[in-house]
Design an enzyme around this catalytic site. Structure first.
Site, PDB file in Angstrom:
ATOM      1  N   LYS A 182       0.854  -1.193   0.000  1.00 22.40           N
ATOM      2  CA  LYS A 182       0.000   0.000   0.000  1.00 22.40           C
ATOM      3  C   LYS A 182       0.893   1.247   0.000  1.00 22.40           C
ATOM      4  O   LYS A 182       2.040   1.140   0.425  1.00 22.40           O
ATOM      5  CB  LYS A 182      -0.943  -0.020   1.197  1.00 22.40           C
ATOM      6  CG  LYS A 182      -0.270   0.370   2.520  1.00 22.40           C
ATOM      7  CD  LYS A 182      -1.249   0.802   3.552  1.00 22.40           C
ATOM      8  CE  LYS A 182      -0.590   1.644   4.555  1.00 22.40           C
ATOM      9  NZ  LYS A 182      -1.024   2.681   5.220  1.00 22.40           N
ATOM     10  N   HIS A 212      -1.994  -4.710   5.515  1.00 21.73           N
ATOM     11  CA  HIS A 212      -1.595  -5.607   6.599  1.00 21.73           C
ATOM     12  C   HIS A 212      -2.644  -5.726   7.693  1.00 21.73           C
ATOM     13  O   HIS A 212      -2.614  -6.670   8.479  1.00 21.73           O
ATOM     14  CB  HIS A 212      -0.231  -5.191   7.191  1.00 21.73           C
ATOM     15  CG  HIS A 212      -0.275  -3.901   7.933  1.00 21.73           C
ATOM     16  ND1 HIS A 212      -0.040  -2.692   7.339  1.00 21.73           N
ATOM     17  CD2 HIS A 212      -0.554  -3.629   9.222  1.00 21.73           C
ATOM     18  CE1 HIS A 212      -0.163  -1.732   8.236  1.00 21.73           C
ATOM     19  NE2 HIS A 212      -0.467  -2.267   9.382  1.00 21.73           N
ATOM     20  N   LYS A 216      -4.289  -9.350  10.576  1.00 21.66           N
ATOM     21  CA  LYS A 216      -4.439  -9.412  12.036  1.00 21.66           C
ATOM     22  C   LYS A 216      -5.516 -10.429  12.399  1.00 21.66           C
ATOM     23  O   LYS A 216      -6.614 -10.420  11.836  1.00 21.66           O
ATOM     24  CB  LYS A 216      -4.841  -8.037  12.581  1.00 21.66           C
ATOM     25  CG  LYS A 216      -3.744  -6.989  12.486  1.00 21.66           C
ATOM     26  CD  LYS A 216      -4.241  -5.667  13.034  1.00 21.66           C
ATOM     27  CE  LYS A 216      -3.254  -4.549  12.779  1.00 21.66           C
ATOM     28  NZ  LYS A 216      -2.012  -4.662  13.512  1.00 21.66           N
ATOM     29  N   GLU A 250      -4.359   6.377  16.949  1.00 23.02           N
ATOM     30  CA  GLU A 250      -2.930   6.164  17.163  1.00 23.02           C
ATOM     31  C   GLU A 250      -2.423   7.239  18.123  1.00 23.02           C
ATOM     32  O   GLU A 250      -2.843   8.394  18.023  1.00 23.02           O
ATOM     33  CB  GLU A 250      -2.173   6.293  15.854  1.00 23.02           C
ATOM     34  CG  GLU A 250      -2.507   5.224  14.835  1.00 23.02           C
ATOM     35  CD  GLU A 250      -1.629   5.364  13.604  1.00 23.02           C
ATOM     36  OE1 GLU A 250      -0.954   4.390  13.276  1.00 23.02           O
ATOM     37  OE2 GLU A 250      -1.608   6.444  13.009  1.00 23.02           O
ATOM     38  N   ASP A 269      -4.095   7.677   4.231  1.00 28.52           N
ATOM     39  CA  ASP A 269      -3.195   6.842   5.022  1.00 28.52           C
ATOM     40  C   ASP A 269      -3.952   5.746   5.779  1.00 28.52           C
ATOM     41  O   ASP A 269      -3.446   4.642   5.940  1.00 28.52           O
ATOM     42  CB  ASP A 269      -2.426   7.730   6.012  1.00 28.52           C
ATOM     43  CG  ASP A 269      -1.320   6.971   6.727  1.00 28.52           C
ATOM     44  OD1 ASP A 269      -0.567   6.268   6.039  1.00 28.52           O
ATOM     45  OD2 ASP A 269      -1.227   7.069   7.964  1.00 28.52           O
ATOM     46  N   HIS A 274      -7.391   0.769   5.816  1.00 29.66           N
ATOM     47  CA  HIS A 274      -7.677   0.019   7.042  1.00 29.66           C
ATOM     48  C   HIS A 274      -9.146   0.137   7.495  1.00 29.66           C
ATOM     49  O   HIS A 274      -9.789  -0.863   7.806  1.00 29.66           O
ATOM     50  CB  HIS A 274      -6.791   0.510   8.190  1.00 29.66           C
ATOM     51  CG  HIS A 274      -5.327   0.458   7.883  1.00 29.66           C
ATOM     52  ND1 HIS A 274      -4.772  -0.457   7.011  1.00 29.66           N
ATOM     53  CD2 HIS A 274      -4.292   1.192   8.339  1.00 29.66           C
ATOM     54  CE1 HIS A 274      -3.473  -0.260   6.953  1.00 29.66           C
ATOM     55  NE2 HIS A 274      -3.155   0.732   7.741  1.00 29.66           N
TER      56      HIS A 274
HETATM   57  N1  LIG Z   1       7.653   0.913   6.723  1.00 28.19           N
HETATM   58  C1  LIG Z   1       6.481   0.454   7.085  1.00 28.19           C
HETATM   59  O1  LIG Z   1       6.222   0.136   8.255  1.00 28.19           O
HETATM   60  C2  LIG Z   1       5.387   0.277   6.061  1.00 28.19           C
HETATM   61  C3  LIG Z   1       4.118  -0.148   6.491  1.00 28.19           C
HETATM   62  C4  LIG Z   1       3.119  -0.355   5.541  1.00 28.19           C
HETATM   63  C5  LIG Z   1       3.403  -0.139   4.205  1.00 28.19           C
HETATM   64  N2  LIG Z   1       4.646   0.283   3.803  1.00 28.19           N
HETATM   65  C6  LIG Z   1       4.898   0.479   2.380  1.00 28.19           C
HETATM   66  O2  LIG Z   1       6.046  -0.271   2.009  1.00 28.19           O
HETATM   67  C7  LIG Z   1       6.770   0.399   0.993  1.00 28.19           C
HETATM   68  C8  LIG Z   1       8.221   0.588   1.438  1.00 28.19           C
HETATM   69  O3  LIG Z   1       8.237   1.383   2.604  1.00 28.19           O
HETATM   70  P1  LIG Z   1       9.571   1.565   3.472  1.00 28.19           P
HETATM   71  O4  LIG Z   1       9.150   2.300   4.680  1.00 28.19           O
HETATM   72  O5  LIG Z   1      10.269   0.271   3.630  1.00 28.19           O
HETATM   73  O6  LIG Z   1      10.438   2.513   2.514  1.00 28.19           O
HETATM   74  P2  LIG Z   1      11.982   2.912   2.656  1.00 28.19           P
HETATM   75  O7  LIG Z   1      12.474   2.624   4.022  1.00 28.19           O
HETATM   76  O8  LIG Z   1      12.091   4.283   2.128  1.00 28.19           O
HETATM   77  O9  LIG Z   1      12.725   1.890   1.663  1.00 28.19           O
HETATM   78  C9  LIG Z   1      12.747   2.091   0.286  1.00 28.19           C
HETATM   79  C10 LIG Z   1      13.571   1.014  -0.385  1.00 28.19           C
HETATM   80  O10 LIG Z   1      13.550   1.226  -1.794  1.00 28.19           O
HETATM   81  C11 LIG Z   1      14.911   1.308  -2.266  1.00 28.19           C
HETATM   82  N3  LIG Z   1      14.988   2.264  -3.353  1.00 28.19           N
HETATM   83  C12 LIG Z   1      14.461   3.507  -3.397  1.00 28.19           C
HETATM   84  N4  LIG Z   1      14.721   4.065  -4.597  1.00 28.19           N
HETATM   85  C13 LIG Z   1      15.422   3.153  -5.314  1.00 28.19           C
HETATM   86  C14 LIG Z   1      15.958   3.129  -6.632  1.00 28.19           C
HETATM   87  N5  LIG Z   1      15.810   4.154  -7.457  1.00 28.19           N
HETATM   88  N6  LIG Z   1      16.586   2.023  -7.024  1.00 28.19           N
HETATM   89  C15 LIG Z   1      16.736   0.974  -6.186  1.00 28.19           C
HETATM   90  N7  LIG Z   1      16.274   0.948  -4.941  1.00 28.19           N
HETATM   91  C16 LIG Z   1      15.607   2.021  -4.513  1.00 28.19           C
HETATM   92  C17 LIG Z   1      15.724   1.753  -1.094  1.00 28.19           C
HETATM   93  O11 LIG Z   1      17.042   1.339  -1.321  1.00 28.19           O
HETATM   94  P3  LIG Z   1      18.315   2.089  -0.688  1.00 28.19           P
HETATM   95  O12 LIG Z   1      17.958   2.322   0.761  1.00 28.19           O
HETATM   96  O13 LIG Z   1      19.384   1.077  -0.840  1.00 28.19           O
HETATM   97  O14 LIG Z   1      18.512   3.352  -1.449  1.00 28.19           O
HETATM   98  C18 LIG Z   1      15.024   0.981   0.039  1.00 28.19           C
HETATM   99  O15 LIG Z   1      15.460  -0.338   0.032  1.00 28.19           O
HETATM  100  C19 LIG Z   1       6.029   1.710   0.737  1.00 28.19           C
HETATM  101  O16 LIG Z   1       5.158   1.543  -0.346  1.00 28.19           O
HETATM  102  C20 LIG Z   1       5.226   1.929   2.017  1.00 28.19           C
HETATM  103  O17 LIG Z   1       4.046   2.670   1.780  1.00 28.19           O
HETATM  104  C21 LIG Z   1       5.637   0.493   4.713  1.00 28.19           C
END
Ligand SMILES: NC(=O)c1ccc[n+]([C@@H]2O[C@H](COP(=O)([O-])OP(=O)(O)OC[C@H]3O[C@@H](n4cnc5c(N)ncnc54)[C@H](OP(=O)(O)O)[C@@H]3O)[C@@H](O)[C@H]2O)c1
Length: 517
Positions: A182, A212, A216, A250, A269, A274
């Site tokens: 998402k 996610h 749950k 939250e 968001d 959700h």
């Molecule tokens: N984090 C959460 O708890 C959470 C919860 C629900 C949903 N999501 C969803 O999950 C997704 C990822 O979230 P996140 O929080 O994990 O994001 P993040 O921490 O910003 O991670 C982004 C990832 O993408 C890679 N990346 C970005 N640009 C790139 C490019 N041009 N080429 C290759 N790799 C690239 C980054 O690699 P590098 O770091 O090596 O640059 C990193 O591995 C999103 O869609 C978010 O909405 C996240």
């Protein structure tokens, strides 16, 4: 005053019961995680895969191929994941198994627009080291910022990775699936565009759109509870129910994700995904069978039955809020407009309360109130069913203090469980009615910790069960309903400010029934 009764299930032998593990019949496969150095991969995905392995739910020949931009070796990647598993996995008493787990892990550095990267992934997937032990099965996971979903999907198509092992004549045929994180679009047009891009490359049964919340246990229990208990299932309609209140509160703020949140706001968001999942599971008709397509059909029917909201209805339908400086759990916190990357005059909502109506035979006339907020007094997700009073309120007319409506409260998180609220005669000479709660607590009844949402969802995608994932029409219908709420609301529903650490703006009760306490 509310008093708490002992769990009705205590002493019934349930405390000895362990949660039922899902089927152990999982196929071997390669899981390719795009965004493997990101927060989601480290905090959720890899710890969940480790926990699945500990529970015997990951085939021993599983391969995990991490793909991201940062250059690093397989060994460096494994070392980082070891630290994540130590911190975030459920099975931390089995860390000795990490040496077994890390043998499955590989890393491939590339940027998502680099054609050579996709050629290299293809070569890896077709190599003997991956192809033979995994029988050619592949699951892609898009754990990247949403702006990369389309470029990656197009490249998977162009490089023949979406149907990589098709037509090999093997039995069973190797599968290729994709999990898309998402947010799935930011409005109807972008969700349609994304669906079109995905479905040009993958067939719908290959696509797993994740939310996610559906992983749950307590969310799944909404359906099981209402459809397995006639005492409640028979009351689940407009004859007996007065209103339904679904709230996701939250206590956290935007947690360093100010740039993202300022663009998304709480409607995108939390509400479109959700809260709508909780609403559709609460309101849907019993499916013709307990399987993916039948359940998804019923959820879509709920979304299609939502009474469309006209622009001039907005003031009576939604209250928006934004938190100001305050205190949460005794700790001072700043206001939303002072968070990093937030403009000083931001109009973004950090709180909404919406009144929606489902126009069908079961729910006509029963308002559903959806509330979501950040920096609230506590973290709490509830579905609250408020039942109608008797047509003749004997005790209330007699002036007896204390009468309350019957309520069924499904606690999604924390303190997962179910409470039933009713009135009893307070012991003593005078006629007083005391509201009490009968409580069922998952934690008290089941000793073992339930699997995390991502464990359940990853396992389901591996075995090919799409019940807990959103179908394309579900996503599009929810965005379609949301359309009027996504425009400029500054005049139709002006922001109401609330102090961080409270339960939202005072004006929230203007759109109908007050939020129950
Ligand atoms: N984090 C959460 O708890 C959470 C919860 C629900 C949903 N999501 C969803 O999950 C997704 C990822 O979230 P996140 O929080 O994990 O994001 P993040 O921490 O910003 O991670 C982004 C990832 O993408 C890679 N990346 C970005 N640009 C790139 C490019 N041009 N080429 C290759 N790799 C690239 C980054 O690699 P590098 O770091 O090596 O640059 C990193 O591995 C999103 O869609 C978010 O909405 C996240």
């Amino acid at each position: 005053m509310t008093s708490s009764l002992q769990s009705p299930f205590q002493g019934a032998g349930l405390s000895e019961v362990q949660p039922t593990p899902p089927s152990t019949d999982t196929p071997p496969l390669t899981i390719v995680i795009f965004g493997a150095s990101g927060d989601l991969t480290h905090r959720k995905l890899v710890p969940a895969l480790f926990d699945l392995m500990v529970d015997g739910l990951l085939h021993p020949e599983t391969r995990i191929l991490g793909v991201a931009r940062s250059p690093k070796t397989h060994e460096e990647f494994r070392g980082e994941l070891r630290a994540s598993v130590q911190t975030f996995a459920r099975s931390t008493n089995h860390l000795d198994l990490f040496s077994e787990f890390e043998k499955k892990i590989f890393y491939h550095p590339m940027t998502f627009d680099d054609p050579n990267g996709y050629t290299a992934i293809r070569t890896t997937l077709l190599s003997d080291e991956f192809r033979k032990p995994t029988r050619g099965n592949v699951l892609y996971y898009l754990a990247t910022p949403p702006s990369y979903f389309v470029p990656i999907i197009r490249n998977l198509g162009s490089f023949g990775l979406a149907k990589i092992n098709e037509d090999t004549g093997e039995t069973p045929a190797p599968f290729t699936r994709i999990i898309v994180e998402k947010p799935f679009g930011r409005d109807l047009a972008s969700a349609r565009d994304l669906n079109r891009e995905v479905l040009q490359v993958f067939a719908e049964p290959q696509v797993y759109r994740i939310d996610h919340y559906l992983g749950k246990e307590t969310v799944q229990n909404i359906v099981v509870f209402r459809l397995s208990n006639p005492v409640f299932g028979n009351l689940w309609n407009n004859v007996f129910v007065k209103s339904v209140h679904i709230s996701v509160h939250e206590s956290v703020g935007v947690e360093g994700r100010g740039g993202y949140f300022e663009e998304a706001g709480i409607l995108r968001d939390m509400v479109q995904n959700h809260l709508f999942q909780l609403m559709t599971l609460t309101a849907m008709e019993p499916p013709v069978a307990f399987e993916a397509e039948s359940i998804r059909d019923e959820k879509v029917k709920v979304l299609r039955s939502l009474k469309p909201v006209r622009i001039d209805d907005l003031p009576r339908t939604i209250v928006r809020g934004q938190y100001t400086v305050g205190e949460v759990d005794g700790v001072p916190v700043q206001g939303y407009r002072n968070e990093p990357k937030i403009p000083p005059l931001s109009d973004t909502s950090t709180f909404v309360r919406m009144k929606v109506e489902i126009q069908n035979w079961r729910w006509a006339g029963v308002p559903f109130y959806l509330t979501a907020g950040k920096r609230m007094s506590k973290r709490e997700t509830l579905v609250r069913i408020v039942f109608k009073d008797f047509p003749f309120a004997l005790f209330r007319l007699a002036g007896t203090p204390g009468t309350v409506p019957n309520e069924l409260i499904i606690r999604i998180q924390p303190n997962e469980g179910i409470a039933l609220r009713f009135g009893i005669k307070k012991p003593g000479g005078s006629l007083m009615i005391d509201p009490v709660e009968m409580n069922f607590s998952y934690q008290q009844a089941y000793r073992a910790q339930a699997p995390e949402a991502y464990e359940r969802l990853l396992h389901d995608a591996i075995v090919g069960d799409s019940t807990l994932f959103a179908r394309n029409d579900e996503v599009e219908n929810s965005w379609n309903f949301m359309a009027p709420f996504l425009g400029d609301l500054t005049k139709l529903s002006p922001l109401r400010f609330y102090t961080a650490g409270t339960d939202g703006p005072e004006e929230q009760d203007r759109i109908g029934e007050p939020s129950p306490a």
